[in-house]
Design a protein around this motif. Structure first.
Motif, PDB file in Angstrom:
ATOM      1  N   VAL A   1     -30.365   1.034  15.504  1.00  0.00           N
ATOM      2  CA  VAL A   1     -31.612   0.275  15.486  1.00  0.00           C
ATOM      3  C   VAL A   1     -32.758   1.269  15.330  1.00  0.00           C
ATOM      4  O   VAL A   1     -32.944   2.146  16.178  1.00  0.00           O
ATOM      5  CB  VAL A   1     -31.798  -0.558  16.773  1.00  0.00           C
ATOM      6  N   PHE A   2     -33.507   1.135  14.259  1.00  0.00           N
ATOM      7  CA  PHE A   2     -34.654   2.000  14.003  1.00  0.00           C
ATOM      8  C   PHE A   2     -35.920   1.312  14.506  1.00  0.00           C
ATOM      9  O   PHE A   2     -36.143   0.130  14.235  1.00  0.00           O
ATOM     10  CB  PHE A   2     -34.821   2.260  12.499  1.00  0.00           C
TER      11      PHE A   2
ATOM     12  N   VAL B   1     -36.705  -2.645  13.800  1.00  0.00           N
ATOM     13  CA  VAL B   1     -37.684  -3.374  14.607  1.00  0.00           C
ATOM     14  C   VAL B   1     -39.001  -2.608  14.522  1.00  0.00           C
ATOM     15  O   VAL B   1     -39.029  -1.437  14.151  1.00  0.00           O
ATOM     16  CB  VAL B   1     -37.233  -3.533  16.072  1.00  0.00           C
ATOM     17  N   PHE B   2     -40.086  -3.265  14.875  1.00  0.00           N
ATOM     18  CA  PHE B   2     -41.400  -2.696  14.617  1.00  0.00           C
ATOM     19  C   PHE B   2     -42.198  -2.522  15.900  1.00  0.00           C
ATOM     20  O   PHE B   2     -42.298  -3.446  16.715  1.00  0.00           O
ATOM     21  CB  PHE B   2     -42.175  -3.599  13.652  1.00  0.00           C
ATOM     22  N   GLN B   3     -42.740  -1.330  16.051  1.00  0.00           N
ATOM     23  CA  GLN B   3     -43.628  -1.047  17.178  1.00  0.00           C
ATOM     24  C   GLN B   3     -45.069  -1.093  16.671  1.00  0.00           C
ATOM     25  O   GLN B   3     -45.455  -0.310  15.800  1.00  0.00           O
ATOM     26  CB  GLN B   3     -43.348   0.327  17.783  1.00  0.00           C
TER      27      GLN B   3
ATOM     28  N   GLY C   1     -36.637  -3.293  20.900  1.00  0.00           N
ATOM     29  CA  GLY C   1     -35.251  -3.633  20.621  1.00  0.00           C
ATOM     30  C   GLY C   1     -34.700  -4.760  21.463  1.00  0.00           C
ATOM     31  O   GLY C   1     -33.510  -5.113  21.345  1.00  0.00           O
ATOM     32  N   LYS C   2     -35.539  -5.341  22.297  1.00  0.00           N
ATOM     33  CA  LYS C   2     -35.069  -6.348  23.256  1.00  0.00           C
ATOM     34  C   LYS C   2     -34.348  -7.514  22.603  1.00  0.00           C
ATOM     35  O   LYS C   2     -33.346  -8.012  23.122  1.00  0.00           O
ATOM     36  CB  LYS C   2     -36.260  -6.854  24.071  1.00  0.00           C
ATOM     37  N   GLY C   3     -34.794  -7.951  21.437  1.00  0.00           N
ATOM     38  CA  GLY C   3     -34.188  -9.125  20.820  1.00  0.00           C
ATOM     39  C   GLY C   3     -32.931  -8.850  20.019  1.00  0.00           C
ATOM     40  O   GLY C   3     -32.248  -9.788  19.608  1.00  0.00           O
TER      41      GLY C   3
ATOM     42  N   TYR D   1     -31.983  -3.021  31.252  1.00  0.00           N
ATOM     43  CA  TYR D   1     -33.150  -2.139  31.243  1.00  0.00           C
ATOM     44  C   TYR D   1     -34.365  -2.816  30.613  1.00  0.00           C
ATOM     45  O   TYR D   1     -35.507  -2.529  30.988  1.00  0.00           O
ATOM     46  CB  TYR D   1     -32.822  -0.845  30.495  1.00  0.00           C
ATOM     47  N   PHE D   2     -34.130  -3.726  29.673  1.00  0.00           N
ATOM     48  CA  PHE D   2     -35.250  -4.437  29.050  1.00  0.00           C
ATOM     49  C   PHE D   2     -35.997  -5.286  30.076  1.00  0.00           C
ATOM     50  O   PHE D   2     -37.229  -5.372  30.052  1.00  0.00           O
ATOM     51  CB  PHE D   2     -34.752  -5.314  27.902  1.00  0.00           C
TER      52      PHE D   2
END
Length: 291
Positions: free
Chosen positions: A38-39, A66-68, A96-98, A211-212
């Protein structure tokens, strides 16, 4: 963004066939048993990232992006208009939670960790767990994480007799001193020496999906206190330290003989290129890395 390096380190071609440091980490992770990547990227990099980076992994390992973003905040919170920086490394993990529902490791894209580091953390993450907050990290020996071209900052770990992380203290200006001893400059300006075997964090962490839940809760507390500070960031060690102190988590510190290297300074680049060339020449890595 590589302010000290002078460019975007993550995409710099350093291997003999144009490989990036990130390529080696993914190759080593797959060899160790990880089966998905996961990037976490900025949305404005997406088109170039998919074209220049993701294509090379097709047929080797499934990937997701995923996007930050500055506005990626919990419901009820709004980023100040003056905010220009992302919210830090633990905020990146939250992105990355989803998509992450299994034990996972976290790495920096511009650090070379070495094959043994991925081997030891993969082995630990495969261990059955019966409670929340059962995490781990790879503690690199500080003498294996140095550069000859300046000083570095490292999170120096205090470890219990049971091998559990007790605290991480950020030390700046760690450098080689007389007779190649590892030294750092203390807060009072004096120079102190630490054993080369002292474990330090290089942001190679191992977590489980719970952890999320913890991170989301602590991020809300962080925002309540610091949302209007333009340069405040929510770091992984900060979140982990909170959970250790509350008794909600333990972090097993894993030893490795891997030697870290990276491109902290522009002057590091030639040495890193040479190291990768040797690793290909001695058969550690195939050429090209991804065929």
């Amino acid at each position: 963004m590589g302010s000290r390096y002078g460019g975007l380190k993550q995409l710099d071609p350093l291997g003999p066939n144009g490989e990036t440091i990130m390529d080696y980490s993914i190759y080593d992770a797959v060899k160790a048993g990880f089966d998905r990547v996961v990037f976490v990227i900025r949305r404005d990099f997406e088109a170039d990232f998919r074209e220049k980076v993701l294509k090379k992994y097709e047929g080797h390992v499934p990937v997701e992006v995923v996007f930050q973003g500055i506005d990626a905040l919990p419901e009820g919170y709004k980023a100040p208009e003056s905010r220009v920086k992302p919210w830090g490394t633990n905020h990146a993990i939250l992105m990355g939670k989803g998509v992450i529902n299994e034990p996972f490791a976290v790495i920096n894209a511009d650090d070379f960790y070495g094959r043994d580091a991925f081997r030891v953390i993969a082995g630990e993450l495969k261990r059955p767990r019966n409670r929340k907050g059962d995490y781990c990290m790879v503690g690199f020996r500080v003498g294996n994480t140095m550069t000859e071209n300046g000083s570095v900052s490292r999170g120096v770990c205090e470890v219990s007799p049971e091998g559990l992380l007790e605290s991480v203290t950020e030390r700046t200006d760690i450098h080689f001193g007389k007779d190649h001893a590892v030294e750092f400059t203390a807060a009072d300006g004096t120079t102190a020496t630490i054993p080369a075997s002292t474990p330090v964090s290089m942001n190679l962490w191992g977590f489980t999906p719970d952890y999320f839940e913890f991170s989301d809760r602590e991020f809300r507390k962080f925002l309540d206190e610091r949302i209007n500070e333009e340069k405040s960031e929510y770091y992984i060690p900060t979140a982990v330290d909170t959970l250790i102190r509350s008794g909600e988590a333990t972090v097993k510190v894993l030893d490795t003989d891997s030697k870290w290297f990276g491109v902290t300074y522009a002057a590091d680049r030639d040495g890193v290129v040479e190291k990768f060339a040797r690793l290909h020449a001695d058969g550690t890595y195939p050429s090209p890395l991804f065929k």
